[in-house]
Design a protein around this motif. Sequence first.
Motif, PDB file in Angstrom:
ATOM      1  N   ARG A  17     -72.423 -15.665 -25.355  1.00 18.20           N
ATOM      2  CA  ARG A  17     -71.171 -15.077 -24.871  1.00 18.20           C
ATOM      3  C   ARG A  17     -71.038 -15.268 -23.362  1.00 18.20           C
ATOM      4  O   ARG A  17     -69.962 -15.584 -22.862  1.00 18.20           O
ATOM      5  N   ALA A  18     -72.129 -15.079 -22.630  1.00 16.04           N
ATOM      6  CA  ALA A  18     -72.094 -15.265 -21.178  1.00 16.04           C
ATOM      7  C   ALA A  18     -71.782 -16.717 -20.833  1.00 16.04           C
ATOM      8  O   ALA A  18     -71.014 -16.989 -19.907  1.00 16.04           O
ATOM      9  N   ALA A  19     -72.364 -17.644 -21.573  1.00 21.47           N
ATOM     10  CA  ALA A  19     -72.091 -19.063 -21.331  1.00 21.47           C
ATOM     11  C   ALA A  19     -70.629 -19.381 -21.610  1.00 21.47           C
ATOM     12  O   ALA A  19     -69.992 -20.134 -20.863  1.00 21.47           O
ATOM     13  N   ALA A  69     -64.246 -19.401 -17.203  1.00 25.55           N
ATOM     14  CA  ALA A  69     -63.943 -19.187 -15.788  1.00 25.55           C
ATOM     15  C   ALA A  69     -63.832 -20.518 -15.049  1.00 25.55           C
ATOM     16  O   ALA A  69     -62.937 -20.703 -14.218  1.00 25.55           O
ATOM     17  N   GLU A  70     -64.719 -21.446 -15.349  1.00 22.87           N
ATOM     18  CA  GLU A  70     -64.660 -22.761 -14.713  1.00 22.87           C
ATOM     19  C   GLU A  70     -63.378 -23.501 -15.103  1.00 22.87           C
ATOM     20  O   GLU A  70     -62.758 -24.168 -14.282  1.00 22.87           O
ATOM     21  N   GLU A  71     -62.978 -23.375 -16.355  1.00 22.01           N
ATOM     22  CA  GLU A  71     -61.728 -23.998 -16.801  1.00 22.01           C
ATOM     23  C   GLU A  71     -60.539 -23.362 -16.081  1.00 22.01           C
ATOM     24  O   GLU A  71     -59.596 -24.057 -15.716  1.00 22.01           O
ATOM     25  N   ARG A 107     -63.835 -19.397  -5.794  1.00 25.04           N
ATOM     26  CA  ARG A 107     -65.092 -19.267  -6.546  1.00 25.04           C
ATOM     27  C   ARG A 107     -66.022 -18.279  -5.850  1.00 25.04           C
ATOM     28  O   ARG A 107     -66.640 -17.429  -6.493  1.00 25.04           O
ATOM     29  N   ARG A 108     -66.123 -18.373  -4.516  1.00 22.97           N
ATOM     30  CA  ARG A 108     -67.002 -17.459  -3.775  1.00 22.97           C
ATOM     31  C   ARG A 108     -66.508 -16.021  -3.861  1.00 22.97           C
ATOM     32  O   ARG A 108     -67.293 -15.096  -3.983  1.00 22.97           O
ATOM     33  N   PHE A 139     -67.020 -14.929  -7.789  1.00 23.86           N
ATOM     34  CA  PHE A 139     -68.373 -15.008  -8.370  1.00 23.86           C
ATOM     35  C   PHE A 139     -69.461 -14.798  -7.352  1.00 23.86           C
ATOM     36  O   PHE A 139     -70.491 -15.451  -7.394  1.00 23.86           O
ATOM     37  N   LEU A 190     -68.089 -17.301 -21.376  1.00 22.09           N
ATOM     38  CA  LEU A 190     -67.289 -16.727 -20.305  1.00 22.09           C
ATOM     39  C   LEU A 190     -67.367 -17.560 -19.036  1.00 22.09           C
ATOM     40  O   LEU A 190     -66.365 -17.751 -18.338  1.00 22.09           O
ATOM     41  N   GLU A 191     -68.542 -18.066 -18.746  1.00 18.85           N
ATOM     42  CA  GLU A 191     -68.709 -18.914 -17.564  1.00 18.85           C
ATOM     43  C   GLU A 191     -67.895 -20.201 -17.705  1.00 18.85           C
ATOM     44  O   GLU A 191     -67.234 -20.641 -16.766  1.00 18.85           O
ATOM     45  N   GLU A 192     -67.930 -20.783 -18.891  1.00 13.10           N
ATOM     46  CA  GLU A 192     -67.160 -21.991 -19.151  1.00 13.10           C
ATOM     47  C   GLU A 192     -65.658 -21.724 -19.020  1.00 13.10           C
ATOM     48  O   GLU A 192     -64.913 -22.511 -18.429  1.00 13.10           O
TER      49      GLU A 192
END
Length: 72
Positions: A43-45, A51-53, A67-68, A71, A47-49
């Motif tokens: 699930r964390a992966a 966010a990057e999208e 991003r800074r 995150f 969410l990270e993906e």
Amino acid sequence: MSTQALSRLGAELGSPPPEGVRGLADDQVTLLAEALRGERAARAAGLEEAAEEALKLVPALARGPVRRILFK
């Protein structure tokens, strides 16, 4: 049932395990704890993906600062 298996499951749950879990064998409790950890990591992966999208929608020059900020 070992207290170690229950404490490991409790750590994954973030609270004491329900009473019904005490009827399970140690290997079943361990398997459940590992499944919870794996699901949380997946699930964390995801969410990270996501966010990057989403950052791809931000203009290129602003991506670094955004991003800074988001995150830290």
